[in-house]
Design an enzyme around this catalytic site. Structure first.
Site, PDB file in Angstrom:
ATOM      1  N   ASP A 158       0.854  -1.196   0.000  1.00 17.91           N
ATOM      2  CA  ASP A 158       0.000   0.000   0.000  1.00 17.91           C
ATOM      3  C   ASP A 158       0.883   1.235   0.000  1.00 17.91           C
ATOM      4  O   ASP A 158       2.030   1.188   0.471  1.00 17.91           O
ATOM      5  CB  ASP A 158      -0.857   0.062   1.265  1.00 17.91           C
ATOM      6  CG  ASP A 158      -2.151  -0.728   1.156  1.00 17.91           C
ATOM      7  OD1 ASP A 158      -3.198  -0.181   1.520  1.00 17.91           O
ATOM      8  OD2 ASP A 158      -2.107  -1.893   0.725  1.00 17.91           O
ATOM      9  N   PHE A 239       3.717  -3.481  -6.623  1.00 20.25           N
ATOM     10  CA  PHE A 239       2.352  -2.970  -6.661  1.00 20.25           C
ATOM     11  C   PHE A 239       2.163  -2.056  -5.459  1.00 20.25           C
ATOM     12  O   PHE A 239       2.512  -2.423  -4.338  1.00 20.25           O
ATOM     13  CB  PHE A 239       1.333  -4.107  -6.530  1.00 20.25           C
ATOM     14  CG  PHE A 239       1.178  -4.985  -7.733  1.00 20.25           C
ATOM     15  CD1 PHE A 239      -0.022  -5.014  -8.432  1.00 20.25           C
ATOM     16  CD2 PHE A 239       2.206  -5.809  -8.155  1.00 20.25           C
ATOM     17  CE1 PHE A 239      -0.191  -5.849  -9.526  1.00 20.25           C
ATOM     18  CE2 PHE A 239       2.054  -6.650  -9.244  1.00 20.25           C
ATOM     19  CZ  PHE A 239       0.856  -6.669  -9.936  1.00 20.25           C
ATOM     20  N   GLU A 240       1.574  -0.895  -5.682  1.00 19.36           N
ATOM     21  CA  GLU A 240       1.261   0.027  -4.589  1.00 19.36           C
ATOM     22  C   GLU A 240      -0.220   0.400  -4.676  1.00 19.36           C
ATOM     23  O   GLU A 240      -0.650   1.036  -5.633  1.00 19.36           O
ATOM     24  CB  GLU A 240       2.122   1.288  -4.661  1.00 19.36           C
ATOM     25  CG  GLU A 240       3.603   1.049  -4.411  1.00 19.36           C
ATOM     26  CD  GLU A 240       3.953   0.927  -2.935  1.00 19.36           C
ATOM     27  OE1 GLU A 240       3.036   1.068  -2.088  1.00 19.36           O
ATOM     28  OE2 GLU A 240       5.132   0.697  -2.632  1.00 19.36           O
ATOM     29  N   ALA A 241      -0.979  -0.013  -3.668  1.00 15.32           N
ATOM     30  CA  ALA A 241      -2.405   0.320  -3.593  1.00 15.32           C
ATOM     31  C   ALA A 241      -2.553   1.665  -2.902  1.00 15.32           C
ATOM     32  O   ALA A 241      -2.172   1.813  -1.744  1.00 15.32           O
ATOM     33  CB  ALA A 241      -3.154  -0.761  -2.819  1.00 15.32           C
TER      34      ALA A 241
END
Length: 384
Positions: A158, A239-241
């Site tokens: 995140d 991946f970065e939410a």
């Protein structure tokens, strides 16, 4: 293919929100353990179980891990949504299971998840421990990597609400990075595959969240796990939410991470990784720290008898209290807010500021105040 409907069909309804602990996900893992896919690979600093979940019989091996940082739970939710898809019995599920073998560590840092901290119980950032390997969680991640010998690595995280897509004024709802493998940030065959996959995911996501996809800075740091695995020759994707407007529980962002995962695996099946898509990748705007959660403009303050019109901003701190995450707003910046944006913006139109202590905001104080006689703000928002 209707990817939004696919998400709704497979969403894991037993988990939601930001606070996701081992207790939250163990029942799901055990329910999905239909054919001995689940195993224990070790324990955290405080003795919590770290699970590995392996499914599929395909030759292309995908290694995914989530909640390396304990307070980053969005990708964990999306990962379970994806595992539900693999159990759906659909044609797409069978295609994935016959093409891939998936090895997942759904919660690498269960102590941090319980404490709702980035670091583990020893206050070590596991994403800076890939070389020293001082922590049991880091050793487990590396040992499974060496045993599984993946063809691709998916590093699931995140990011904070402060990130926007360059200077567009749009939040970075999803961001990606193909980490560098050397100081020169060169592109070799391994990194090229990661770049091409990101380009494909970006192409798909632009249909859902146009202009809300960012790209992280690719400065090389061998202590970061993504850089290490890229250095070791395995295509690795970060991946970065991030933030979707109004979605502080990250339930909308969860959907877009699910869509990104699905589109990447379809892309591998369709061999998009063999085409050079570096230009597409580099055209994704870089992440930039340009957002505050709450912004207040044209506010009249009285400082030492001098009145002036100014602006100020507040930021939420996510604080764990009695098993729940509270979003508490604190004053974070005063006056110079040029080139910054707010996820919520209030125009005071010259109304006077007042709080319990005086007539001007102060850094780090709770965002409880009045603007004029009509508007009372509690925890940064207008009290209705």
């Amino acid at each position: 293919m209707n990817l939004e409907q696919l998400f709704l069909d497979n969403k894991e309804k037993t988990i939601e929100g930001r606070y996701l602990t081992l207790e939250s996900v163990e029942p799901i893992l055990k329910r999905l353990n239909t054919d001995n896919q689940l195993s224990v690979v070790g324990q955290s600093v405080q003795g919590r179980t770290i699970y590995k979940y392996v499914i599929g019989s395909g030759k292309t091996k995908i290694y995914l891990w989530s909640q390396m940082h304990g307070n980053e739970s969005t990708t964990t939710k999306a990962l379970f949504d994806f595992l539900n898809l693999l159990h759906s019995g659909t044609e797409l599920a069978e295609r994935f299971l016959s093409n891939f073998t998936f090895c997942c560590l759904p919660m690498l840092n269960p102590d941090g998840a319980f404490l709702y901290t980035r670091a583990n119980a020893n206050e070590i950032d596991l994403n800076r421990d890939s070389q020293a390997l001082t922590q049991p969680e880091s050793k487990i991640l590396r040992a499974v990597f060496e045993e599984f010998k993946p063809d691709y690595c998916y590093n699931l995280h995140d990011q904070r609400t402060i990130f926007g897509v360059a200077d567009t004024g749009k939040p970075a709802t999803v961001s990606f990075l193909a980490p560098s493998y050397n100081e020169e940030r060169e592109i070799n065959a391994s990194r090229q595959k990661a770049i091409n996959l990101i380009a494909e995911m970006n192409l798909v996501l632009q249909e859902f969240i146009p202009g809300q996809i960012g790209r992280f800075d690719d400065s090389f740091n061998i202590n970061c796990i993504g850089d290490t695995f890229q250095y070791l020759g395995v295509p690795t994707i970060l991946f970065e939410a991030g933030h979707f407007p109004g979605d502080y529980q990250r339930e909308m962002t969860r959907k877009y991470i699910f869509i990104a995962l699905v589109s990447s695996f379809i892309g591998i099946c369709e061999n998009v990784v063999v085409v050079n898509r570096t230009k597409e990748y580099l055209n994704i705007p870089q992440n930039k720290v340009v957002f505050y959660d709450l912004m207040y403009k044209k506010v009249k303050i009285n400082y030492d008898g001098n009145e002036k019109i100014t602006n100020f901003a507040a930021q939420y701190k996510e604080e764990l209290v009695d098993g729940k995450i509270n979003f508490n707003a604190y004053i974070a910046k005063i006056d110079d807010l040029e080139n910054f944006f707010g996820h919520e913006v209030f125009d005071a139109q010259g109304a006077s500021y007042e709080d319990e202590d005086g007539n001007f905001p102060k850094i780090d104080q709770k965002a409880n105040f009045c603007l004029g006689k009509e508007q009372k703000f509690v925890n940064g928002l207008i009290k209705k």
